[in-house]
Structure formats: structure tokens, C-alpha cells
Design a protein around this motif. Structure first.
Motif, PDB file in Angstrom:
ATOM      1  N   ASP A   1       0.798  -1.219   0.000  1.00 31.19           N
ATOM      2  CA  ASP A   1       0.000   0.000   0.000  1.00 31.19           C
ATOM      3  C   ASP A   1       0.838   1.280   0.000  1.00 31.19           C
ATOM      4  O   ASP A   1       0.322   2.369   0.157  1.00 31.19           O
ATOM      5  CB  ASP A   1      -0.945   0.011   1.203  1.00 31.19           C
ATOM      6  N   VAL A   2       2.148   1.143  -0.152  1.00 31.21           N
ATOM      7  CA  VAL A   2       3.013   2.320  -0.122  1.00 31.21           C
ATOM      8  C   VAL A   2       3.023   3.029  -1.473  1.00 31.21           C
ATOM      9  O   VAL A   2       3.318   4.208  -1.557  1.00 31.21           O
ATOM     10  CB  VAL A   2       4.447   1.912   0.295  1.00 31.21           C
ATOM     11  N   GLN A   3       2.701   2.330  -2.536  1.00 31.50           N
ATOM     12  CA  GLN A   3       2.820   2.919  -3.860  1.00 31.50           C
ATOM     13  C   GLN A   3       1.674   2.489  -4.768  1.00 31.50           C
ATOM     14  O   GLN A   3       0.979   1.496  -4.507  1.00 31.50           O
ATOM     15  CB  GLN A   3       4.159   2.525  -4.480  1.00 31.50           C
ATOM     16  N   ASP A   4       1.493   3.214  -5.844  1.00 33.33           N
ATOM     17  CA  ASP A   4       0.466   2.903  -6.826  1.00 33.33           C
ATOM     18  C   ASP A   4       0.945   1.721  -7.671  1.00 33.33           C
ATOM     19  O   ASP A   4       2.016   1.760  -8.275  1.00 33.33           O
ATOM     20  CB  ASP A   4       0.233   4.121  -7.718  1.00 33.33           C
TER      21      ASP A   4
ATOM     22  N   GLU B   1       1.699   2.510 -11.412  1.00 31.89           N
ATOM     23  CA  GLU B   1       2.986   3.200 -11.571  1.00 31.89           C
ATOM     24  C   GLU B   1       4.137   2.218 -11.399  1.00 31.89           C
ATOM     25  O   GLU B   1       5.117   2.244 -12.149  1.00 31.89           O
ATOM     26  CB  GLU B   1       3.097   4.333 -10.546  1.00 31.89           C
ATOM     27  N   TRP B   2       4.010   1.341 -10.381  1.00 26.07           N
ATOM     28  CA  TRP B   2       5.067   0.349 -10.147  1.00 26.07           C
ATOM     29  C   TRP B   2       5.182  -0.611 -11.330  1.00 26.07           C
ATOM     30  O   TRP B   2       6.297  -0.909 -11.788  1.00 26.07           O
ATOM     31  CB  TRP B   2       4.772  -0.444  -8.878  1.00 26.07           C
ATOM     32  N   LEU B   3       4.046  -1.095 -11.827  1.00 24.32           N
ATOM     33  CA  LEU B   3       4.068  -2.059 -12.925  1.00 24.32           C
ATOM     34  C   LEU B   3       4.648  -1.432 -14.191  1.00 24.32           C
ATOM     35  O   LEU B   3       5.426  -2.072 -14.906  1.00 24.32           O
ATOM     36  CB  LEU B   3       2.657  -2.587 -13.181  1.00 24.32           C
ATOM     37  N   ASP B   4       4.299  -0.183 -14.460  1.00 25.41           N
ATOM     38  CA  ASP B   4       4.868   0.508 -15.619  1.00 25.41           C
ATOM     39  C   ASP B   4       6.382   0.636 -15.483  1.00 25.41           C
ATOM     40  O   ASP B   4       7.128   0.432 -16.453  1.00 25.41           O
ATOM     41  CB  ASP B   4       4.251   1.901 -15.768  1.00 25.41           C
TER      42      ASP B   4
ATOM     43  N   LYS C   1      -6.366   5.144   0.275  1.00 27.36           N
ATOM     44  CA  LYS C   1      -5.150   5.310   1.073  1.00 27.36           C
ATOM     45  C   LYS C   1      -4.104   6.106   0.312  1.00 27.36           C
ATOM     46  O   LYS C   1      -3.441   6.985   0.861  1.00 27.36           O
ATOM     47  CB  LYS C   1      -4.576   3.943   1.466  1.00 27.36           C
ATOM     48  N   TRP C   2      -3.943   5.787  -0.980  1.00 26.96           N
ATOM     49  CA  TRP C   2      -2.942   6.500  -1.789  1.00 26.96           C
ATOM     50  C   TRP C   2      -3.290   7.983  -1.890  1.00 26.96           C
ATOM     51  O   TRP C   2      -2.409   8.841  -1.773  1.00 26.96           O
ATOM     52  CB  TRP C   2      -2.857   5.872  -3.183  1.00 26.96           C
TER      53      TRP C   2
END
Length: 284
Positions: free
Chosen positions: A191-194, A197-200, A275-276
């Protein structure tokens, strides 16, 4: 009868003999997959540990013995293709599986490929010295076991099958050598990051390193932390419902078995999105 079914029958008879303490039967019918007869007495080589982690997860292997580690090292460092092939067959006969695996010829091909790829990416410090300890321990064990015999003789592979196997191995080596590791892949921390965005970011980095979809799927689990790592392990487990077995779907029918689809379903939930947004608002 397949190799697996034949060996399963042998195993059943062998372990019944152990339960009855029928030493005469055990001496006449030794079983290379029996941990009682061939216990693991020393730490296995680093190459075998890497192999077993792969074999355990990819092909539902369950247990191995001192016999397995010995013949893996024989296969790993053998240059003669016929001898390497025979050692791999002996390795398979000494392995117990969670459930019936693909035919042994297919597994033999897969292990050839794994060894070729692993050797193509090893460092200069990895030498035959690492396997000598395992081999010496196993030879010592055999010298104390007068009743050791191998009960299964593998069928010789057809010439065209051997040629196909060699071609597959060279193709696997070429693919491995084309990969680069110039850019570090990002970690995913739940839950710290989108996740999009991470997958990209992961995809861009993998493309720059020349990783194909199959290789991305093999390594992505190493970049999860916390509950995401647990989730990935469970979803790729052999007994999982709608088990994930590939990176992305090639068609609509493969959506239920693809990582990218399930990853978004699992982690792009309304609560996580909220949360984000809250974290972004705090930062601003």
C-alpha cells in the motif's frame, strides 16, 4: 506404463517393507528416492539449491535424497551430452513428486535447459570444486551400502529428439546471454505505492534489460515485500484455484491465469486507492 507410475509402484512396495522392517526385501530392492536408505548427510552445493528451488516450484517436486544431489552435480559439470542425459534421468528417478508430473523425457529437456541457462550466467568463481564435497560424501555412503543397485534403466532417446534438445538448449543460452542487468528492478511494497505506476516502471526496466515475459514472470516474485509476497506465493502454488502461470494474457481465455490481470484485481482496490490519495494529500 509411464516411468512415474512404475516408480510409484516400486515406492509403495519399498516403504511397505520399511514398515514391516523387511530388511531382506529392502536389500534386494533399493530405492534411490528413499530418504531412509539415502539420507541427506551434508549441505548440498549452491547450484543444487538453486536448481531445487526452481524444480520444487515449477514441477511439483517434493523430496530428494543424497542420490539426487550426487547425480545433479554429475549432470551439471558433465560435458558429454549422453552422460549428462543419463545423470538427469537418474536424478528424476530419485525424486518424489507432489503429483504425477509431465513425462520424464519432457522433464529431462527442462533440466537440460535450466542447467544451460544457469551455467551461462554463472560467475568465474563457480567451479567444479563446489560439487566435490557432495560427490565425496555420496561415494563414502555408497561404499558402506553393499545392497545399492539402480532398478530402472532409462530408454535411449531418439536421435531427432537429441538434436531437438540441443537446439532448445542453445536457444535458451542465447536468450540468457542477451539479457542485461544494467538497471535495478523496483520493489513493490503493497500500500506504499500505486501498483500501476510500479508495474509501468517494472515493465520499462525489464524492457531495457531485455527480459521477455517468461523471464519477468520467473523473477517478479523476488521484488514483492510483505503481504504481496505472500499473495504471489499462494497464487502461483500448484494447488491454487485459478493459478497464475504466465505474465500477461495472449487472449481473453488466459486472463484467469495471468499475473498482470490478477495483480491489478488484488491491489488496485477502492480502499487502497483511498489510502494513496490520503497519503498524497498529506504530502501536499
Amino acid at each position: 506404463m509411464s516411468d512415474y507410475l512404475y516408480l510409484s509402484q516400486q515406492s509403495e512396495e519399498h516403504f511397505k517393507a520399511h514398515n514391516k522392517n523387511d530388511l531382506d526385501f529392502i536389500e534386494l530392492n533399493s530405492l534411490s528416492s528413499c530418504l531412509i536408505c539415502f539420507p541427506i548427510e551434508e549441505q548440498s552445493s549452491r547450484q543444487f539449491q538453486d536448481f531445487w528451488n526452481w524444480f520444487l516450484n515449477k514441477h511439483l517436486a517434493k523430496t530428494y535424497t543424497a542420490y539426487t544431489t550426487y547425480y545433479f552435480d554429475q549432470a551439471y559439470f558433465e560435458d558429454n551430452f549422453k552422460e549428462k542425459n543419463n545423470s538427469i534421468n537418474q536424478l528424476l528417478y530419485s525424486t518424489i513428486f507432489e503429483q504425477q508430473p509431465p513425462d520424464f523425457e519432457y522433464l529431462n529437456h527442462q533440466i537440460h535447459i535450466w542447467i544451460a541457462v544457469h551455467q551461462s550466467t554463472k560467475t568465474p568463481l563457480e567451479t567444479k570444486e563446489e560439487s566435490y564435497q557432495t560427490a565425496s560424501v555420496f561415494n563414502l555412503f555408497l561404499s558402506k551400502s553393499e545392497h545399492f543397485t539402480q532398478t530402472v534403466t532409462p530408454e535411449p532417446m531418439a536421435q531427432d529428439s537429441l538434436q531437438q534438445n540441443i537446439l532448445i538448449i542453445f536457444q535458451a543460452i542465447q536468450t540468457a546471454l542477451e539479457r542485461k542487468n544494467n538497471i535495478l528492478l523496483p520493489l513493490f511494497r503493497n500500500d506504499v505505492q500505486d501498483l500501476i505506476e510500479w508495474l509501468d516502471n517494472f515493465e520499462r526496466t525489464a524492457t531495457a534489460n531485455q527480459y521477455d515475459n517468461e523471464y519477468k514472470f520467473q523473477i517478479v516474485g523476488d521484488y514483492f515485500q510483505g503481504s504481496s509476497a505472500t499473495w504471489f506465493s499462494q497464487k502461483t502454488n500448484a494447488n491454487a484455484q485459478q493459478r497464475i502461470i504466465k505474465w500477461t494474457p495472449a487472449n481473453a481465455g488466459e486472463k484467469n491465469i495471468s499475473f498482470t490481470i490478477w495483480f491489478e484485481i488484488k491491489f488496485r482496490t477502492f480502499i487502497l486507492i483511498l489510502k494513496w490519495h490520503m497519503k498524497l494529500e498529506r504530502r501536499t
